[in-house]
Motif scaffolding. Sequence first.
Motif, PDB file in Angstrom:
ATOM      1  N   ALA A 130     -44.618  39.847 -96.426  1.00  0.00           N
ATOM      2  CA  ALA A 130     -43.744  39.156 -97.564  1.00  0.00           C
ATOM      3  C   ALA A 130     -42.439  40.009 -97.350  1.00  0.00           C
ATOM      4  O   ALA A 130     -41.324  39.273 -97.539  1.00  0.00           O
ATOM      5  N   ASP A 131     -42.371  41.209 -97.044  1.00  0.00           N
ATOM      6  CA  ASP A 131     -41.109  42.140 -97.193  1.00  0.00           C
ATOM      7  C   ASP A 131     -40.799  42.113 -95.616  1.00  0.00           C
ATOM      8  O   ASP A 131     -39.610  42.957 -95.354  1.00  0.00           O
ATOM      9  N   GLY A 132     -41.519  41.689 -94.803  1.00  0.00           N
ATOM     10  CA  GLY A 132     -40.965  41.732 -93.321  1.00  0.00           C
ATOM     11  C   GLY A 132     -41.343  42.944 -92.336  1.00  0.00           C
ATOM     12  O   GLY A 132     -40.946  43.302 -91.162  1.00  0.00           O
ATOM     13  N   ALA A 148     -44.102  31.147 -83.023  1.00  0.00           N
ATOM     14  CA  ALA A 148     -42.948  31.930 -83.210  1.00  0.00           C
ATOM     15  C   ALA A 148     -43.373  32.700 -84.407  1.00  0.00           C
ATOM     16  O   ALA A 148     -44.434  32.498 -85.307  1.00  0.00           O
ATOM     17  N   PRO A 149     -42.764  33.980 -84.904  1.00  0.00           N
ATOM     18  CA  PRO A 149     -43.031  34.869 -85.911  1.00  0.00           C
ATOM     19  C   PRO A 149     -42.772  34.157 -87.392  1.00  0.00           C
ATOM     20  O   PRO A 149     -42.042  33.115 -87.254  1.00  0.00           O
ATOM     21  N   ASN A 192     -47.370  46.052 -82.511  1.00  0.00           N
ATOM     22  CA  ASN A 192     -46.177  46.680 -82.689  1.00  0.00           C
ATOM     23  C   ASN A 192     -45.836  46.985 -84.251  1.00  0.00           C
ATOM     24  O   ASN A 192     -45.570  48.075 -84.749  1.00  0.00           O
ATOM     25  N   SER A 193     -45.648  46.146 -84.827  1.00  0.00           N
ATOM     26  CA  SER A 193     -45.364  46.045 -86.488  1.00  0.00           C
ATOM     27  C   SER A 193     -46.417  46.682 -87.158  1.00  0.00           C
ATOM     28  O   SER A 193     -46.386  47.518 -88.155  1.00  0.00           O
ATOM     29  N   GLN A 253     -32.814  51.771 -95.791  1.00  0.00           N
ATOM     30  CA  GLN A 253     -32.062  50.417 -95.654  1.00  0.00           C
ATOM     31  C   GLN A 253     -33.006  49.123 -95.990  1.00  0.00           C
ATOM     32  O   GLN A 253     -34.000  49.009 -95.011  1.00  0.00           O
ATOM     33  N   PRO A 254     -32.829  48.486 -97.075  1.00  0.00           N
ATOM     34  CA  PRO A 254     -33.699  47.021 -97.377  1.00  0.00           C
ATOM     35  C   PRO A 254     -33.530  46.257 -95.957  1.00  0.00           C
ATOM     36  O   PRO A 254     -32.442  46.297 -95.416  1.00  0.00           O
ATOM     37  N   PRO A 255     -34.644  45.790 -95.616  1.00  0.00           N
ATOM     38  CA  PRO A 255     -34.426  44.877 -94.434  1.00  0.00           C
ATOM     39  C   PRO A 255     -33.931  43.728 -94.739  1.00  0.00           C
ATOM     40  O   PRO A 255     -33.873  43.055 -95.698  1.00  0.00           O
ATOM     41  N   GLN A 256     -33.358  43.147 -93.569  1.00  0.00           N
ATOM     42  CA  GLN A 256     -32.613  42.105 -93.647  1.00  0.00           C
ATOM     43  C   GLN A 256     -33.545  40.766 -93.757  1.00  0.00           C
ATOM     44  O   GLN A 256     -34.868  40.621 -93.323  1.00  0.00           O
TER      45      GLN A 256
END
Length: 292
Positions: A130-132, A148-149, A192-193, A253-256
Amino acid sequence: MIRQDMFFSPAPSTKSARPSMARNGLGGETVAREPYGFEKKPLLGGGFLRLEQSTAKPWQKEDINTLLRRHHPELGREPIKYGPTGPKPLTFTDDEWNIGLELAETEDERLNAVRGRFNAAVALIVNGCADGSLVSFLRPRPGGGMSAPLSTDKWWSEQIGTRLYWCQMDPSEPFGRGVGGDAYQYIYISRNSLDHFKQKLAGKMEKAEPEPEAAPALVTPLPTENSGGTVAKKTSSQREAIDRAVKELWDGQPPQGLTVERRDERIQQFAKTHELSVPSSRTIRRHFQSGH
């Protein structure tokens, strides 16, 4: 924020990619069956009134009989016998019944602990999607390429429990209440993530993940050093909690793509988990708007 008391069943595993859950749970621990949950009525003077044999359902008696046969073979309990109209009624001595209830209560404690650990891990994964932090994809169940993601907003729902029952999702109706069907596809997470996410949780990240260059963030970024000087150090316990949360959750840094509401929830949950002073949403937003 996904609650940890939501129970999710695992998905099938394959060797070609890494699904969001493994068949036997997470960390190699088998996902627990439902607890027995035999009724206990509280008494006015304290204590509880246990389930009585005279009011127990046939399936509850079968569970008691199975527990006694498994843990106390010396009692000589016979397996369930079936007659022309179904299973024959089970009867127990008072001692056998009480021993069986104690076994069920002990087993429930173990089952609830296992399920709690599993649910906590699943909640962590869902919140990461949810937060990327985790990148998720879909793949047709018969086979084929990855989609796609998935956008992070596909994980902002209270219906995630049904989606993760078999780790499948209908791309045309992502928030439906079904758990499977012809249109459903398996949910995967990129290696990777996931590796980066695991390293981050373990505190082994040596440097932050590179920032995308183009897309603007939906939340105000943290300030950096500039020619005019450095950011002043805050002494407020709530602001220190905010700074620490942003640093440890998102490497500073909060993710975009992260909304303001979601950012505030993550910071507040971090503060609670680490027993820090929990800031209000108003305090968090003032903190970012003030340039700190």
